[in-house]
Design a protein around this motif. Structure first.
Motif, short mmCIF file in Angstrom:
data_model
loop_
_atom_site.label_atom_id
_atom_site.label_comp_id
_atom_site.label_asym_id
_atom_site.label_seq_id
_atom_site.Cartn_x
_atom_site.Cartn_y
_atom_site.Cartn_z
N SER A 151 0.88 -1.17 0.00
CA SER A 151 0.00 0.00 0.00
C SER A 151 0.91 1.22 0.00
O SER A 151 1.72 1.39 0.92
N LEU A 152 0.79 2.02 -1.03
CA LEU A 152 1.73 3.13 -1.19
C LEU A 152 1.05 4.34 -1.82
O LEU A 152 -0.11 4.29 -2.20
N TRP A 267 7.79 4.40 -3.06
CA TRP A 267 8.04 3.17 -2.33
C TRP A 267 8.51 3.40 -0.89
O TRP A 267 8.37 2.53 -0.04
N ASP A 268 9.04 4.59 -0.61
CA ASP A 268 9.51 4.89 0.74
C ASP A 268 8.34 4.87 1.71
O ASP A 268 7.31 5.52 1.48
N LEU A 330 8.08 -4.18 -8.62
CA LEU A 330 7.67 -5.24 -7.70
C LEU A 330 8.08 -4.92 -6.26
O LEU A 330 9.23 -4.52 -6.02
N PRO A 331 7.19 -5.11 -5.29
CA PRO A 331 7.46 -4.71 -3.90
C PRO A 331 8.65 -5.40 -3.26
O PRO A 331 9.29 -4.80 -2.38
N THR A 332 8.94 -6.65 -3.63
CA THR A 332 10.05 -7.35 -2.96
C THR A 332 11.39 -7.09 -3.64
O THR A 332 12.38 -7.74 -3.32
N ASN A 339 13.18 -0.17 3.03
CA ASN A 339 12.56 1.10 3.43
C ASN A 339 11.04 1.00 3.56
O ASN A 339 10.36 2.02 3.69
N MET A 340 10.53 -0.23 3.54
CA MET A 340 9.10 -0.44 3.64
C MET A 340 8.74 -0.93 5.05
O MET A 340 9.60 -1.28 5.84
#
Length: 365
Positions: A151-152, A267-268, A330-332, A339-340
């Motif tokens: 969620s960003l 993404w931060d 991609l999130p990973t 930083n997530m």
């Protein structure tokens, strides 16, 4: 598939020993879901799994269902089920009438079923070669994380490109970072975002200070143009330009990007959690389901769903097989993950009812 040859040979060998498994699996609700009851025999091995549908259907078919069939001879039938189908699963387990053997669930939904003993352990004899490659934080005793979503903040570069929001504090700063906002009409993720906007340390969010979160939301409430209720809605809001910035799931924002909208992602401080495979308590052919889960844990297989779904694979080795252009969404991706913020599903499992009621009352107030 060279790297998986040994595993495939093992799966084939294992299945040749499974002729003793002749349990019949009858889906009592087959008519309602539009597919025939499953009859499992030694000559026609089959399991049915609930998946989210949409882009997951071609993605999981390419990554898991078809390759597993080729490797083992076992048919995996993917069936789209309702969102967060915990009620359906409870009914199946309690009646012992199984429409599905397995279900793809969010971490939070899986935990609610674990709490009442309605899921099978995925590796009661210890994690296999590939399952053990998945980080502990992305798997558990009753779930194998398959995909990670975030969620960003997403924003239109044509209207906010010169002064875009860089974090949650900026999203709340309607004067310093002007633009039309949308927030989620649900406390999940919204509470965390509100706290980080108020300066809370992302590494020490839990337990959530709800009083502080609501005070933070008070500051932005009158400036929220739309409170969205579904992911597809956020894709449309971004594509139409009705909203300049919002927070949403990365995959939904990516839909807008892939459709040509001038959208970028932040993404931060993004919040992430995972979804994955679970086995229904008492479901027939649970050992076959466990073999399927081990197969799905392979990084090379997980890489094959990423062209279809912009969610991150859980096996880090998957990135050896993903083009750099796709890896950046991609999130990973190792560049983003440090930083997530990991969502605490256990915490939410204990508080979702009370905070859901309080949140709805706050919206009406």
């Amino acid at each position: 598939m060279k790297k998986t040859k040994k595993k495939i040979d093992k799966l084939k060998s294992t299945m040749s020993r499974r002729t003793v498994l002749k349990t019949a699996v009858v889906g009592a609700a087959a008519a309602a879901f539009g597919f025939p009851s499953i009859v499992r025999s030694a000559d026609d091995l089959k399991i049915v799994v609930r998946d989210p549908g949409g882009p997951f259907t071609p993605g999981f078919a390419a990554a898991f269902y078809k390759p597993f069939k080729e490797a083992t001879g076992i048919t995996v039938v993917g069936v789209q089920g309702q969102h967060e189908p915990t009620g359906l699963i409870r009914a199946m387990v309690e009646s012992k009438n199984y429409t599905w053997n397995m279900s793809h669930l969010s971490k939070a939904s899986h935990q609610s079923l674990v709490n009442i003993g309605y899921l099978e352990p995925i590796a009661p004899n210890g994690a296999g070669k590939y399952l053990s490659q998945i980080p502990d934080g992305l798997r558990g005793e009753y779930i194998m994380g398959t995909d990670v979503y975030a969620s960003l903040i997403a924003y239109r570069t044509d209207t906010m490109g010169k002064n875009p929001p860089k974090n949650w504090k900026d999203l709340w700063d309607v004067k310093g970072v002007p633009g039309l906002r949308a927030l989620r009409k649900h406390p999940f993720d919204t509470m965390e975002a509100a706290l980080m906007a108020d300066g809370a340390d992302p590494k020490n969010l839990y337990p959530l200070d709800f009083d502080r979160a609501f005070k933070s939301l008070d500051r932005i409430k009158d400036d929220v143009k739309i409170w969205w209720t579904g992911g597809a809605q956020t894709s449309q809001l971004l594509k139409s330009g009705e909203i300049d910035c919002l927070f949403t799931w990365n995959g939904r924002a990516q839909v807008a990007i892939d459709d040509g909208a001038p959208v970028d992602l932040v993404w931060d401080q993004a919040l992430y959690t995972f979804e994955g495979w679970t086995i229904l308590k008492g479901a027939p052919n649970a050992d076959v389901c466990r073999e399927f889960i081990e197969f799905c844990a392979q990084g090379e297989q997980q890489a094959k769903f990423t062209p279809h779904v912009a969610y991150g694979p859980t096996n880090p080795s998957a990135f050896e097989h993903i083009p750099a252009s796709r890896a950046k969404v991609l999130p990973t991706n190792p560049k983003y993950l440090p930083n997530m913020v990991s969502v605490d599903s256990d915490f939410w499992g204990k508080h979702k009812e009370e905070i859901g009621e309080r949140f709805n009352a706050w919206l009406l107030g």
